[in-house]
Design an enzyme around this catalytic site. Structure first.
Site, PDB file in Angstrom:
ATOM      1  N   ASP A 239       0.869  -1.161   0.000  1.00 36.58           N
ATOM      2  CA  ASP A 239       0.000   0.000   0.000  1.00 36.58           C
ATOM      3  C   ASP A 239       0.920   1.228   0.000  1.00 36.58           C
ATOM      4  O   ASP A 239       2.128   1.124   0.231  1.00 36.58           O
ATOM      5  CB  ASP A 239      -0.901  -0.034   1.248  1.00 36.58           C
ATOM      6  CG  ASP A 239      -1.866   1.128   1.296  1.00 36.58           C
ATOM      7  OD1 ASP A 239      -2.297   1.601   0.229  1.00 36.58           O
ATOM      8  OD2 ASP A 239      -2.191   1.573   2.416  1.00 36.58           O
TER       9      ASP A 239
ATOM     10  N   ASP B  15      -0.175   4.991   1.246  1.00 36.33           N
ATOM     11  CA  ASP B  15      -0.381   5.839   2.422  1.00 36.33           C
ATOM     12  C   ASP B  15      -0.257   5.048   3.719  1.00 36.33           C
ATOM     13  O   ASP B  15      -0.840   3.973   3.869  1.00 36.33           O
ATOM     14  CB  ASP B  15      -1.769   6.485   2.361  1.00 36.33           C
ATOM     15  CG  ASP B  15      -1.885   7.476   1.215  1.00 36.33           C
ATOM     16  OD1 ASP B  15      -0.977   8.302   1.056  1.00 36.33           O
ATOM     17  OD2 ASP B  15      -2.885   7.413   0.472  1.00 36.33           O
TER      18      ASP B  15
END
Length: 237
Positions: A8, A10
């Site tokens: 991922d 963020d």
């Protein structure tokens, strides 16, 4: 046979939230709740944010500078560089956008280490940033309409057979792909974040939805040591 590491963006690669960073630069009193805490319409909301930024006179270089200034999660630069050096495919799978992710990776020297980025498409037009959904899906109730990470990951893995798969994330939308990974895979949930909480709940149930090995992490040196035992001590020395 190849190996795959999925990240991922963020709060996993960067130690913060790229959308919230831009919202803060617009000096709003406080960022609105994220889609997983309210609704699944976060991408259209960010389109409105970008329109507001343009109307407020926020220049593209200001937006890009704010994204570039985001700190990497401790150990992530070493982790991704080591994976690439050992021939791993590195996939960034995120509900951010292509402009933010691409600019940050280039600024921090990871552009060539990352095999691909799967995210919402973003582009500049006359100084305004636009965003388009990565996909339009209705099959997965866990995920927003613009991106089911399980579907995106399955599509990616259909292109190449992998002997090893690891997945690192933090959010609620990272739980969905975690449930689709095979037992020989490893899931790395960031400790204390929604993905970690959801995995803990399912692992305590009679029929856990996650079959892969689970290794929580506080920084990416933990992930590095799990994949390459002792590597973080070599780097620190």
């Amino acid at each position: 046979m190849a190996s795959l590491a999925v990240f991922d963006f963020d709060r996993t690669i960067v130690d913060g939230d790229s959308d919230a960073t831009i919202i803060s630069r617009l000096r709003e009193k406080k960022p609105p709740p994220e889609w997983e805490n309210s609704n699944h319409d976060w991408t259209p909301y960010m389109s409105n944010v970008f329109e507001h930024a343009y109307s407020a006179g926020m220049r593209p270089d200001e937006i890009l500078e704010a994204i570039a200034s985001m700190r990497p999660t401790p150990g992530v630069l070493e982790l991704i560089a080591t994976l690439a050096a050992h021939g791993w495919d590195v996939l960034v799978l995120t509900d951010a956008n292509s402009v933010f992710v691409g600019h940050w990776l280039k600024t921090h020297g990871l552009q060539d280490a990352v095999t691909a980025v799967v995210t919402n498409r973003a582009f500049w037009r006359n100084g305004r940033l636009y965003i388009e959904p990565c996909m339009h899906q209705t099959a997965c109730p866990r995920c927003p309409a613009n991106l089911c990470k399980s579907a995106a990951l399955a599509e990616w893995c259909a292109r190449r057979a992998y002997t090893a798969v690891v997945y690192s994330g933090d959010g609620r939308n990272d739980f969905c792909p975690a449930t689709s990974l095979p037992p020989h895979a490893t899931v790395f949930p960031r400790r204390g974040y929604p993905m970690d909480d959801l995995i803990k709940k399912t692992m305590a149930s009679p029929n856990p939805l996650v079959k892969a090995k689970v290794v929580p992490w506080d920084d990416c040196y933990r992930i590095l040591d799990e994949i390459f035992p002792g590597r973080s001590q070599i780097i620190s020395n």
